[in-house]
Design an enzyme around this catalytic site. Structure first.
Site, PDB file in Angstrom:
ATOM      1  N   ASP A  18      34.942  31.095  12.130  1.00 49.47           N
ATOM      2  CA  ASP A  18      33.810  31.304  11.219  1.00 49.47           C
ATOM      3  C   ASP A  18      32.542  30.662  11.785  1.00 49.47           C
ATOM      4  O   ASP A  18      32.611  29.729  12.594  1.00 49.47           O
ATOM      5  CB  ASP A  18      34.106  30.765   9.800  1.00 49.47           C
ATOM      6  CG  ASP A  18      34.447  29.280   9.769  1.00 49.47           C
ATOM      7  OD1 ASP A  18      35.045  28.768  10.742  1.00 49.47           O
ATOM      8  OD2 ASP A  18      34.115  28.613   8.769  1.00 49.47           O
ATOM      9  N   GLU A  67      36.043  26.390   8.638  1.00 49.98           N
ATOM     10  CA  GLU A  67      35.642  25.043   9.078  1.00 49.98           C
ATOM     11  C   GLU A  67      34.235  24.755   8.602  1.00 49.98           C
ATOM     12  O   GLU A  67      33.911  23.640   8.243  1.00 49.98           O
ATOM     13  CB  GLU A  67      35.713  24.946  10.609  1.00 49.98           C
ATOM     14  CG  GLU A  67      35.719  23.503  11.133  1.00 49.98           C
ATOM     15  CD  GLU A  67      34.335  22.918  11.352  1.00 49.98           C
ATOM     16  OE1 GLU A  67      34.210  21.684  11.462  1.00 49.98           O
ATOM     17  OE2 GLU A  67      33.359  23.685  11.395  1.00 49.98           O
ATOM     18  N   GLU A  68      33.400  25.792   8.596  1.00 45.55           N
ATOM     19  CA  GLU A  68      31.993  25.605   8.223  1.00 45.55           C
ATOM     20  C   GLU A  68      31.799  25.622   6.707  1.00 45.55           C
ATOM     21  O   GLU A  68      30.731  25.286   6.215  1.00 45.55           O
ATOM     22  CB  GLU A  68      31.127  26.697   8.867  1.00 45.55           C
ATOM     23  CG  GLU A  68      31.240  26.780  10.399  1.00 45.55           C
ATOM     24  CD  GLU A  68      30.564  25.602  11.107  1.00 45.55           C
ATOM     25  OE1 GLU A  68      30.156  24.638  10.437  1.00 45.55           O
ATOM     26  OE2 GLU A  68      30.460  25.658  12.343  1.00 45.55           O
ATOM     27  N   GLU A  70      35.074  22.005  19.493  1.00 45.92           N
ATOM     28  CA  GLU A  70      33.732  21.717  18.953  1.00 45.92           C
ATOM     29  C   GLU A  70      32.766  21.373  20.086  1.00 45.92           C
ATOM     30  O   GLU A  70      33.137  20.701  21.052  1.00 45.92           O
ATOM     31  CB  GLU A  70      33.784  20.547  17.967  1.00 45.92           C
ATOM     32  CG  GLU A  70      34.431  20.865  16.639  1.00 45.92           C
ATOM     33  CD  GLU A  70      33.719  21.939  15.834  1.00 45.92           C
ATOM     34  OE1 GLU A  70      32.522  22.216  16.079  1.00 45.92           O
ATOM     35  OE2 GLU A  70      34.382  22.523  14.964  1.00 45.92           O
ATOM     36  N   HIS A  73      24.013  25.669  14.694  1.00 48.64           N
ATOM     37  CA  HIS A  73      23.566  25.926  13.317  1.00 48.64           C
ATOM     38  C   HIS A  73      22.085  26.321  13.253  1.00 48.64           C
ATOM     39  O   HIS A  73      21.534  26.490  12.167  1.00 48.64           O
ATOM     40  CB  HIS A  73      23.836  24.734  12.376  1.00 48.64           C
ATOM     41  CG  HIS A  73      25.291  24.428  12.191  1.00 48.64           C
ATOM     42  ND1 HIS A  73      25.786  23.739  11.107  1.00 48.64           N
ATOM     43  CD2 HIS A  73      26.376  24.718  12.958  1.00 48.64           C
ATOM     44  CE1 HIS A  73      27.099  23.610  11.214  1.00 48.64           C
ATOM     45  NE2 HIS A  73      27.479  24.194  12.339  1.00 48.64           N
TER      46      HIS A  73
HETATM   47 ZN   LIG Z   1      32.140  24.018  14.778  1.00 53.49          ZN
END
Ligand SMILES: [Zn+2]
Length: 384
Positions: A76, A142-143, A171, A357
């Protein structure tokens, strides 16, 4: 855009295929199916685990005896924000003139997922009878709230005594150059909402009221100034931050009846949840407050000390890039915190996190090929 004459490397081709699936959390949009197809083709046993509205899967290859190395990550991505702000559309996945792979998830963390798959494909082809087992633990939550993702899968693995010796989470750990930093732990996160009760009244008649702002202010000042711990070789000192402070009715002539403060600890392994709670209570009690606290623990700290996994990862980074990596526990929490509860050594290793992000998320395309090589060398060191 790359010229049609320049074929993409296998890692970049897969990374682009994944980015073109707009898997805004918790939607997976077929990313996992694509990964599972590749893994099935090289003999992995697959176990899709859809939990509530979240797609996850577990997959493994090898034999029951010997160590287990797991690759973990999420398909995701965070929402794009305004599309018109993007230089290249977020799900087009193209490589710009500077060699940057652009798109949502390029760095966090579809680039890593592609690198893992390609590294494992190569490794299994070259070492079909490798030691132990290779596993994948992939989630699409996860997000988001992360309730039905890695945390829930880990509970299932725990229930059937599945052993995980080592785990590499994809990550984006790197700061300026791929591999310059790996995360070998994370601080814990403990949140709280404090309610201090007073007595509402007229500001002209304070003797008939009890002002919670006046009562709480010195206590909050003491909490903010408190030295919680000194940290240690792996963790910075525990920090305390107030994020919200609310009291008052809006009227200028009313003493409010209540004050609310929201605060958060990012804590090292030198402090415990119970210890921090007791010390907060002691300070509030000392100031004679009438209060109530709702605590919310979002993650315990974890630490992977130098050992087989960290050594293999550091040596692989050194042999592929010539760089000495720096282990770090900084940054927010990650799914590594759930996996570490299985007694697993967990390391986060992925590309540069400078644009995660953000609008125009991107990663140096060639870094993903470097990352593939680092994952591959790690597999060789641990399971060949
Ligand atoms: Zn991540």
């Amino acid at each position: 855009m790359t010229a049609p004459s320049t074929p993409l490397t296998p890692t970049l081709e897969l990374a682009c295929d994944l980015i073109r699936r707009p898997s805004v959390t918790p939607v997976d949009e077929g990313c996992q199916e694509l990964m599972m197809r590749r893994l099935a083709a090289i003999g992995f046993a697959l176990e899709p685990m859809r939990i509530e509205d979240v797609d996850n899967f577990w997959a493994s290859h090898g034999q029951d005896d010997g160590p287990v190395l797991c690759f973990a990550g999420h398909t995701d991505v965070v929402p794009t924000g305004p599309l018109q702000a993007w230089q290249h559309q977020p799900f087009d996945a193209l490589i710009d003139a500077d060699g940057m792979l652009c798109g949502r998830g390029a760095a966090d963390m579809k680039g890593s997922l592609a690198s893992m798959i390609i590294a494992v494909e190569r490794f299994v082809a070259e070492y079909p009878l490798h030691k132990g087992r290779i596993a994948f633990l992939i989630t699409s939550d996860e997000e988001g709230p992360a309730h039905h993702g890695t945390k829930a899968v880990v509970e299932r693995l725990r229930a059937r005594n599945e052993r995980l010796d080592w785990c590499i989470v994809g990550e984006p750990s790197s700061t300026t150059l791929v591999g310059d930093v790996v995360k070998n732990g994370r601080r814990g996160s403990l949140g709280a909402t404090l309610t201090v009760r007073g007595k509402q009244g007229h500001v002209a008649y304070p003797h008939l009221a009890k002002n919670p702002i006046h009562l709480a202010a010195p206590a909050l000042a003491e909490l903010a100034a408190e030295h919680w711990d000194a940290g240690n070789a792996f963790f910075p000192p525990t920090s305390f931050q107030v994020s919200n402070l609310n009291a008052g009715t809006g009227a200028t002539n009313v003493i409010p009846g209540e004050l609310k403060a929201v605060f958060n600890f990012r804590f090292s392994t030198e402090s415990t949840v119970e210890g921090l709670q007791q010390r907060v209570n002691a300070i509030l009690d000392k100031h004679g407050l009438d209060y109530h606290i709702d605590w919310a623990l979002s993650g315990l700290p974890f630490l992977t000390e130098p050992g087989a996994l960290l050594d293999a990862v550091a040596a692989s980074i050194r042999s592929v890039t010539g760089r000495e990596t720096t282990p770090s526990t900084s940054g927010g929490t990650s799914d590594g915190r759930f996996i570490a509860t299985l007694g697993t050594q967990v390391v986060e290793l992925g590309p540069v996190n400078a644009t995660i992000h953000q609008i125009d998320e991107r990663v140096l395309a060639s870094d993903l090929d470097v990352l593939t090589e680092i994952y591959y060398q790690t597999l060789v060191k641990l399971l060949a």
